[in-house]
Motif scaffolding. Structure first.
Motif, PDB file in Angstrom:
ATOM      1  N   ASN A   1       6.987  -1.110  11.409  1.00 36.56           N
ATOM      2  CA  ASN A   1       6.338  -2.294  11.974  1.00 36.56           C
ATOM      3  C   ASN A   1       5.001  -1.995  12.629  1.00 36.56           C
ATOM      4  O   ASN A   1       4.550  -2.742  13.507  1.00 36.56           O
ATOM      5  CB  ASN A   1       7.255  -3.021  12.959  1.00 36.56           C
ATOM      6  N   LYS A   2       4.356  -0.891  12.230  1.00 36.68           N
ATOM      7  CA  LYS A   2       2.983  -0.645  12.669  1.00 36.68           C
ATOM      8  C   LYS A   2       2.073  -1.728  12.094  1.00 36.68           C
ATOM      9  O   LYS A   2       1.122  -2.183  12.737  1.00 36.68           O
ATOM     10  CB  LYS A   2       2.531   0.751  12.217  1.00 36.68           C
ATOM     11  N   ILE A   3       2.363  -2.107  10.853  1.00 35.00           N
ATOM     12  CA  ILE A   3       1.745  -3.264  10.216  1.00 35.00           C
ATOM     13  C   ILE A   3       2.869  -4.091   9.594  1.00 35.00           C
ATOM     14  O   ILE A   3       3.955  -3.571   9.331  1.00 35.00           O
ATOM     15  CB  ILE A   3       0.712  -2.866   9.129  1.00 35.00           C
ATOM     16  N   SER A   4       2.626  -5.363   9.385  1.00 37.59           N
ATOM     17  CA  SER A   4       3.662  -6.229   8.816  1.00 37.59           C
ATOM     18  C   SER A   4       3.074  -7.120   7.744  1.00 37.59           C
ATOM     19  O   SER A   4       2.038  -7.769   7.958  1.00 37.59           O
ATOM     20  CB  SER A   4       4.305  -7.085   9.904  1.00 37.59           C
ATOM     21  N   TRP A   5       3.740  -7.147   6.586  1.00 37.04           N
ATOM     22  CA  TRP A   5       3.357  -8.047   5.502  1.00 37.04           C
ATOM     23  C   TRP A   5       4.468  -9.061   5.212  1.00 37.04           C
ATOM     24  O   TRP A   5       4.425  -9.734   4.191  1.00 37.04           O
ATOM     25  CB  TRP A   5       3.041  -7.248   4.227  1.00 37.04           C
ATOM     26  N   GLY A   6       5.450  -9.150   6.110  1.00 37.35           N
ATOM     27  CA  GLY A   6       6.533 -10.089   5.904  1.00 37.35           C
ATOM     28  C   GLY A   6       7.814  -9.584   6.535  1.00 37.35           C
ATOM     29  O   GLY A   6       7.925  -8.426   6.938  1.00 37.35           O
TER      30      GLY A   6
ATOM     31  N   LEU B   1      12.935  -5.258   3.323  1.00 27.53           N
ATOM     32  CA  LEU B   1      11.746  -4.932   2.558  1.00 27.53           C
ATOM     33  C   LEU B   1      12.086  -4.117   1.319  1.00 27.53           C
ATOM     34  O   LEU B   1      13.024  -3.317   1.327  1.00 27.53           O
ATOM     35  CB  LEU B   1      10.770  -4.110   3.395  1.00 27.53           C
ATOM     36  N   CYS B   2      11.284  -4.305   0.290  1.00 28.88           N
ATOM     37  CA  CYS B   2      11.227  -3.367  -0.836  1.00 28.88           C
ATOM     38  C   CYS B   2       9.791  -2.894  -0.917  1.00 28.88           C
ATOM     39  O   CYS B   2       8.900  -3.652  -1.305  1.00 28.88           O
ATOM     40  CB  CYS B   2      11.662  -4.017  -2.147  1.00 28.88           C
ATOM     41  N   THR B   3       9.549  -1.664  -0.473  1.00 23.98           N
ATOM     42  CA  THR B   3       8.190  -1.142  -0.419  1.00 23.98           C
ATOM     43  C   THR B   3       7.820  -0.508  -1.771  1.00 23.98           C
ATOM     44  O   THR B   3       8.561  -0.539  -2.729  1.00 23.98           O
ATOM     45  CB  THR B   3       8.048  -0.118   0.712  1.00 23.98           C
TER      46      THR B   3
ATOM     47  N   VAL C   1      16.534 -13.236   0.536  1.00 25.93           N
ATOM     48  CA  VAL C   1      15.218 -12.973  -0.046  1.00 25.93           C
ATOM     49  C   VAL C   1      14.684 -11.645   0.481  1.00 25.93           C
ATOM     50  O   VAL C   1      14.724 -11.374   1.686  1.00 25.93           O
ATOM     51  CB  VAL C   1      14.235 -14.105   0.286  1.00 25.93           C
ATOM     52  N   VAL C   2      14.192 -10.814  -0.419  1.00 30.29           N
ATOM     53  CA  VAL C   2      13.603  -9.528  -0.064  1.00 30.29           C
ATOM     54  C   VAL C   2      12.088  -9.665  -0.064  1.00 30.29           C
ATOM     55  O   VAL C   2      11.507 -10.195  -1.015  1.00 30.29           O
ATOM     56  CB  VAL C   2      14.030  -8.432  -1.058  1.00 30.29           C
ATOM     57  N   THR C   3      11.445  -9.191   1.003  1.00 33.10           N
ATOM     58  CA  THR C   3       9.985  -9.170   1.031  1.00 33.10           C
ATOM     59  C   THR C   3       9.498  -7.987   0.202  1.00 33.10           C
ATOM     60  O   THR C   3       9.777  -6.837   0.531  1.00 33.10           O
ATOM     61  CB  THR C   3       9.453  -9.044   2.469  1.00 33.10           C
ATOM     62  N   ALA C   4       8.792  -8.281  -0.868  1.00 37.44           N
ATOM     63  CA  ALA C   4       8.276  -7.230  -1.746  1.00 37.44           C
ATOM     64  C   ALA C   4       6.914  -6.795  -1.231  1.00 37.44           C
ATOM     65  O   ALA C   4       5.948  -7.557  -1.293  1.00 37.44           O
ATOM     66  CB  ALA C   4       8.164  -7.746  -3.176  1.00 37.44           C
ATOM     67  N   VAL C   5       6.862  -5.576  -0.709  1.00 36.74           N
ATOM     68  CA  VAL C   5       5.605  -5.056  -0.152  1.00 36.74           C
ATOM     69  C   VAL C   5       5.283  -3.680  -0.754  1.00 36.74           C
ATOM     70  O   VAL C   5       5.298  -2.679  -0.070  1.00 36.74           O
ATOM     71  CB  VAL C   5       5.689  -4.977   1.398  1.00 36.74           C
TER      72      VAL C   5
END
Length: 338
Positions: free
Chosen positions: A49-54, A58-60, A99-103
């Motif tokens: 969580n240093k940066i967040s895109w959603g 997560l799926c990074t 729902v998975v956040t795709a990042v």
């Protein structure tokens, strides 16, 4: 459509999960993933969580190679069977509907993507090894910063931080004919920097790097790339620049404000550059072409080759701070793959 993906939850637990992905629309393709590369810096900034895109889960992962399996009716520049490299996918849900956040969802056995977007898909050049090509983003990020700063032949360039992006910077500057200094706290990284062509290497834990740069070039370096993304490294990197030199903010410092010594940069009349992303297709194509030609031997940077079934353990080890892990490639073709 079923697939398997590396999932991270809010407690930073990692697991391989069965997921559902959407069928490709008319302007999309489906890719069966062969390999995905790991970006330790950006991925773990997201995980921590240093940066967040959603939101979690997560799926990074945002660099992979694979084989085109399906092609939408409106796509005419790809066909089934093409070998491609990709910036990721979207539209993942867990088996329970979460729902998975795709990042950006690159660590998945299949992905659906618009291949003609800015972060889409391109054909692998020649017979470039798909395992090595799956690491294409990091050297492309470095190349983009170098292209912006435009160091010239014979310039003294300092690369502060010889991780994946820093090594991409270093390799690109060597190819330009610059004199290159690699600085890091890892002797393993510095040994790699020498293999990639660094003229000088310094372990910042052992020596006064400012004094060493002054010995090489009184007054400082022509260009300094700060590649660590660590705020405490900014001022020392700025101090290495010569008057009228160039400073490149090559690292990602996260969402919080950062500080630097204004008077030092002001007094030196520095030019600064803020590269972001990987330079899009021109930079990606350049690094993959150099890989295919053998001019960029990025396989040297791969320290771990693992099956996707071992990915959760590897991510836990990285998250716990294990040393000696540089470049990681995940093989999605192990037995039992969907």
């Amino acid at each position: 459509m079923k697939a398997k993906a590396l999932i991270c939850d809010e407690e930073q637990n990692f697991s391989i999960e069965d997921v559902e992905i959407q069928e490709p629309a008319a302007d999309q393709i489906c890719i069966k993933t062969m390999y995905s590369g790991v970006s330790v810096g950006t991925e773990f900034a997201l995980i921590r969580n240093k940066i967040s895109w959603g939101p979690f889960p997560l799926c990074t992962g945002y660099m992979s190679t694979g084989i085109v399996e399906q092609v939408g009716s409106e796509v005419d520049n790809f066909k089934v069977g093409d070998r491609v490299y990709s910036r990721g996918g979207d539209g993942l849900t867990l088996s329970d509907g979460t729902v998975v956040t795709a990042v950006t969802g690159g660590h998945c056995s299949r992905m659906v993507i618009d291949p003609n977007s800015t972060h889409g898909v391109a054909a692998i050049i020649g017979d470039c090894d798909m395992e090595v090509a799956s690491m294409f983003v990091m050297p492309a990020v470095g190349l983009y910063g170098v292209d912006m700063a435009n160091p010239r032949m014979g310039d003294l360039v300092v690369v502060y931080g010889c991780g994946q992006v820093g090594m991409g910077v270093l390799a690109a500057c060597v190819h330009r004919g610059c004199r290159v200094v690699g600085i890091d706290m890892s002797d393993d990284q510095l040994e790699l920097a020498t293999e990639f062509g660094a003229d000088y290497i310094f372990n910042s834990a052992d020596v006064d790097v400012l004094a060493e740069i002054e010995k090489i070039s009184p007054g400082g370096a022509d260009v300094v790339f700060e590649c660590t993304g660590i705020p405490s490294c900014i001022d020392v990197s700025i101090s290495m620049c010569k008057t009228l030199g160039t400073f490149v903010w090559q690292g990602n410092y996260g969402a919080n404000p950062v500080e630097f010594n204004f008077l030092s940069a002001h007094g030196k009349k520095l030019q600064m550059h803020f590269p972001c992303d990987d330079g899009l297709q021109p930079c990606r194509r350049a690094v993959v072409k150099n890989m295919a030609m053998g001019a960029l031997k990025w396989e040297k940077f791969i320290s771990h080759r693992i099956s996707y079934t071992d990915a959760p353990d590897m991510y836990s080890r990285i998250n716990a701070g294990e040393k000696g892990i540089t470049g990681i490639v995940i093989n999605w073709q192990a037995k039992g793959d969907e």
